[in-house]
Motif scaffolding. Structure first.
Motif, short mmCIF file in Angstrom:
data_model
loop_
_atom_site.label_atom_id
_atom_site.label_comp_id
_atom_site.label_asym_id
_atom_site.label_seq_id
_atom_site.Cartn_x
_atom_site.Cartn_y
_atom_site.Cartn_z
N PRO A 292 0.94 -1.12 -0.11
CA PRO A 292 -0.07 -0.01 -0.29
C PRO A 292 0.82 1.07 -0.39
O PRO A 292 0.42 2.37 -0.42
N CYS A 293 2.24 0.97 0.85
CA CYS A 293 3.17 2.21 0.62
C CYS A 293 3.62 3.20 -0.56
O CYS A 293 3.65 3.81 -0.72
N ILE A 294 3.39 1.26 -1.77
CA ILE A 294 4.61 2.02 -2.95
C ILE A 294 3.33 2.47 -3.55
O ILE A 294 3.43 3.04 -4.64
N LEU A 295 2.21 1.67 -3.49
CA LEU A 295 0.84 2.89 -4.16
C LEU A 295 0.39 3.88 -4.07
O LEU A 295 -0.05 4.90 -4.64
N GLU A 296 0.80 4.05 -2.41
CA GLU A 296 0.78 5.72 -2.83
C GLU A 296 1.64 6.48 -2.90
O GLU A 296 1.28 7.78 -3.13
N ARG A 297 2.86 6.27 -2.63
CA ARG A 297 3.86 7.24 -2.91
C ARG A 297 3.59 7.38 -5.23
O ARG A 297 4.56 7.97 -5.50
N SER A 298 2.40 6.23 -5.15
CA SER A 298 2.57 6.37 -6.32
C SER A 298 1.52 7.44 -7.29
O SER A 298 1.06 7.36 -8.16
N GLY A 299 0.32 7.47 -6.22
CA GLY A 299 -0.06 8.66 -6.49
C GLY A 299 -1.75 7.83 -6.68
O GLY A 299 -2.60 8.76 -6.51
N ILE A 300 -1.64 6.95 -5.87
CA ILE A 300 -2.45 6.15 -6.01
C ILE A 300 -3.28 5.70 -4.67
O ILE A 300 -2.83 5.09 -3.55
N GLY A 301 -4.37 6.61 -3.96
CA GLY A 301 -4.99 6.01 -2.64
C GLY A 301 -6.28 7.39 -2.36
O GLY A 301 -6.15 7.25 -3.14
N SER A 302 -5.89 7.12 -1.13
CA SER A 302 -6.64 8.13 -0.90
C SER A 302 -6.58 9.24 -0.92
O SER A 302 -5.44 9.71 -0.79
N LYS A 303 -6.76 10.43 -1.30
CA LYS A 303 -6.99 12.11 -1.69
C LYS A 303 -6.60 12.66 -0.55
O LYS A 303 -4.98 13.34 0.00
N SER A 304 -7.00 12.05 0.72
CA SER A 304 -6.75 13.01 2.03
C SER A 304 -5.28 12.73 2.40
O SER A 304 -4.79 13.55 2.81
N VAL A 305 -5.13 11.63 2.41
CA VAL A 305 -3.39 10.46 2.66
C VAL A 305 -2.15 11.54 1.77
O VAL A 305 -1.61 11.36 1.95
N LEU A 306 -2.95 11.02 -0.10
CA LEU A 306 -1.91 11.83 -0.63
C LEU A 306 -2.04 12.77 -0.25
O LEU A 306 -0.90 13.99 -0.03
N ASP A 307 -2.60 14.15 -0.15
CA ASP A 307 -2.71 15.16 -0.45
C ASP A 307 -1.81 15.52 1.11
O ASP A 307 -0.48 16.48 1.50
N LYS A 308 -1.90 15.15 3.03
CA LYS A 308 -1.04 15.30 3.12
C LYS A 308 0.22 14.81 3.34
O LYS A 308 1.81 15.59 3.84
N ALA A 309 0.51 13.68 2.31
CA ALA A 309 1.68 13.33 1.98
C ALA A 309 2.57 13.56 0.84
O ALA A 309 3.55 13.86 1.02
N GLY A 310 1.62 15.17 0.23
CA GLY A 310 2.80 15.92 -1.12
C GLY A 310 2.92 15.00 -2.03
O GLY A 310 3.48 15.55 -2.38
N ILE A 311 1.28 14.34 -2.41
CA ILE A 311 1.91 13.45 -3.93
C ILE A 311 0.40 13.83 -4.56
O ILE A 311 -0.73 13.80 -3.74
N PRO A 312 1.05 14.01 -5.20
CA PRO A 312 -0.72 14.69 -6.60
C PRO A 312 -1.36 13.14 -6.69
O PRO A 312 -0.47 12.09 -6.66
N VAL A 313 -2.41 13.48 -6.56
CA VAL A 313 -3.76 11.88 -6.95
C VAL A 313 -3.61 11.68 -8.57
O VAL A 313 -3.51 12.28 -9.50
N ILE A 314 -3.02 10.44 -9.02
CA ILE A 314 -3.59 9.97 -9.83
C ILE A 314 -4.52 8.48 -10.25
O ILE A 314 -5.05 8.87 -10.87
#
Length: 615
Positions: A292-314
């Motif tokens: 799940p961490c690889i996916l999130e670093r790839s921009g795949i995941g919950s918008k709220s989590v990705l926004d906090k991590a500074g990653i654009p949502v793919i």
């Protein structure tokens, strides 16, 4: 050129299929596809070292040495502090080398119930659908007349046996004691239906070579050493993220794992991230704590989590990193009357030499104890009417809803062994016995998410252990059940003074008394304070069973799912997940067989999509 290396310069910049993770499922998937079509170029990227012929991997008796500080074969994930665990931070070890946790696990052969896979409610993934794949993977060595051979395999790459040695008298003692309280001996608790029986437990150990049956040695290494294959393995490299373009996975970005690689000035350039392209598929198979961490670093995941991590949502897939599950485990330990040769403890306190046992293996008169784990007896268990009646009303309510009409659903798994798996430096040299309990289907759920874009950024990990009070009540039943077995064994040294690890009951309470029960089968009585002592012991000691799963669940997107029944990640083409993170709900038992199953099923799915004939 070697087919396996820790130097990315030895590999092409583009392949057909990238498998991000060389654990149980990843090795199985890659090995099956490579064997079926040698023209496919497949690259497995593994964060850990090559496990080929590593002594503490291949020799079963050395399995606990993988957990020592500085281990090169395990990694450790620390969860947040939890009030439910009396303020502790749960530590979850996982495999940190090629083969993943199959290289360091306890090797207990356990399959889920058929209904466990039915409960996944996904076309093609029912127990009936999956049984042929379970048979395909194994060579089952057990000629007991009561075993239904139709549910086992006899020509697969993974051998299942009782290993090179068992403590036979201890086995018989535990089985006799269990029978006294109504837990019957069964020939096969892994037949997809048995939910209330004890047996002499089989292991993932080859009966002749005495070697561990990990996924890399069973499938990957033989292919890598062949003269005609498109399979390659890049070790000691972490996958940072999946690279995507226009909604399709096109490769991965990876970097050397400095935890196991020594970076020198001459190799500093190689320590920079590198992109490797995939023409056909990227399959993420890094386990429930990393996928799940690889996916999130790839921009795949919950918008709220990705926004906090500074990653654009793919691709917005809110279920990524949620639904974390494990089997809640606690151990109790006791001094025993066992002889030195009947006990695994001499391996752990230095009285028995690993090197000497390896040298002596299979020689005349040798005990073959190097091909032993000490995990000799186990059971799948349902509570009896008295145990249910004595439980809180909240427990009874869920038991009635989820268990009562489903007799194939066990409450827990119980394991007994002539061993103390704790720290031997703080106890007298002796022979001990351990009793372990873990829940089959805990209700507690956790989560894991990234907190930033870098691979070394801290993870937000909630283990979820005991987050539902039902799980604690169920474990109390488990403690009481195992205690009744232990106190009836001849192996138990007897008396409260022989309890090495257990609850601290108040002096004079009924729970503090360890007298042998009367002939009429009387059981220990407990009052409310005794129950609280048991609960406090569990809160202080309950831990992972190394069975992390569920964080990229296979279910509809709107229900929190991450992948569909073909293991496709929602919203991204050419990207699949194939590891235990896809489990939507838990299974009763150790998860290695199911991890292999996911790899087998993923290979079948990919073979069909790739048009590989006669797979």
């Amino acid at each position: 050129m070697s087919n396996i290396s820790n130097n990315s310069a030895n590999f092409p910049d583009e392949v057909d299929i990238i498998v991000a993770g060389g654990g149980s499922a990843g090795c199985t998937l890659a090995g099956r596809l490579a064997a079926a079509d040698p023209t496919l170029s497949i690259l497995v990227i593994e964060a850990g070292i090559n496990n080929k012929d590593v002594p503490n991997v291949i020799h079963p008796a050395m399995y606990l040495t993988n957990l020592i500080p500085g281990s090169q074969t395990a990694t450790f994930h620390k969860a947040k502090k939890s009030e439910k665990l009396n303020g502790r931070e749960a530590i979850v070890p996982i495999g940190g080398c090629l083969g993943g946790s199959s290289s360091i696990n306890f090797m207990m052969y356990t399959r889920g119930q058929g209904i466990d896979y039915d409960d996944w409610k996904t076309e093609g993934w029912s127990g009936k659908d999956l049984l042929p794949l379970f048979r395909k993977m194994e060579t089952f060595h057990n000629d007991h007349s009561g075993i239904d051979k139709s549910v086992h395999g006899y020509e697969g790459p993974f051998h299942v046996s009782h290993g090179g040695y068992v403590s036979k008298d201890f086995q018989e003692d535990c089985i006799r004691a269990a029978a006294e309280i109504g837990l019957k001996e069964v020939p096969d608790a892994n037949n997809f239906t048995e939910a209330n029986g004890i047996q002499k437990w089989p292991k993932w150990i080859h009966p002749t070579t005495g070697r561990r049956q990990d996924a890399a040695h069973a499938l990957l290494h033989p292919i890598l050493e062949s003269n005609r294959t498109g399979l390659q393995v890049l070790t000691e490299h972490k996958v940072i993220k999946v690279v995507t373009s226009n909604g399709r996975a096109t490769g991965v970005e990876c970097i050397p794992n400095i935890c196991v690689q020594t970076i020198t000035p001459a190799t500093e350039a190689l320590a920079n991230p590198k992109i490797i392209k995939a023409r056909k598929y990227v399959v993420v198979s890094s386990g429930s704590l990393s996928t799940p961490c690889i996916l999130e670093r790839s921009g795949i995941g919950s918008k709220s989590v990705l926004d906090k991590a500074g990653i654009p949502v793919i691709a917005e897939v809110p279920g990524v990193g949620t639904n974390y599950m494990d089997h809640n485990l606690f151990l109790t330990a006791y001094d025993s009357t066992l002889k030195e040769e009947e006990s695994f403890d001499p391996f752990l306190d230095g009285r028995r030499s690993f090197d000497a046992e390896i040298e002596a293996f299979s020689k005349p008169g040798c005990s073959n104890q190097i091909a032993w784990t000490g995990m000799d007896v186990a059971a799948k268990v349902r509570p009896n009417e008295a145990e249910i009646a004595s439980a809180p009303e909240s427990f009874q309510k869920l038991w009635k809803r989820d268990y009562e009409s489903r007799p194939e659903r066990p409450l827990m798994v119980s394991v007994m062994g002539p061993i103390h798996v704790g720290d031997h430096s703080v106890i007298p040299v002796s022979q001990y016995m351990t009793s372990a309990i873990f829940l089959s289907y805990p209700y507690g759920r956790g989560s894991i998410h990234i907190t930033g874009p870098n691979i070394d950024d801290e993870r937000d990990f909630d283990s979820g252990i005991l987050s539902d009070d039902w799980d604690l009540d169920a474990l109390v039943i488990g403690y009481k059940r195992q205690r009744e077995i232990v106190r009836r064994t001849k192996s138990f040294a007897g008396g409260a003074e022989s309890v090495i690890l257990g609850p601290k009951f108040r002096e004079g309470s009924k729970g503090s008394k360890w007298d042998y029960p009367t002939a009429n089968g009387a059981v220990t009585q407990y009052d409310a304070e005794d129950d609280e002592a048991i609960k406090n012991f569990i809160r202080d000691n309950v831990a992972t069973t190394w069975h992390s799963c569920g964080t990229c669940a296979m279910k509809p997107l709107e229900d929190g799912g991450v992948v569909d029944g073909k293991l496709n990640v929602y919203g991204i083409e050419g990207l699949k997940v194939a590891d235990l993170s896809i489990m939507p709900s838990n299974i009763s038992g150790n998860t290695y067989a199911t991890a292999l199953l996911v790899g087998e099923k993923a290979a079948t799915i990919l073979a069909e999509e790739l048009g590989i004939q006669n797979f």
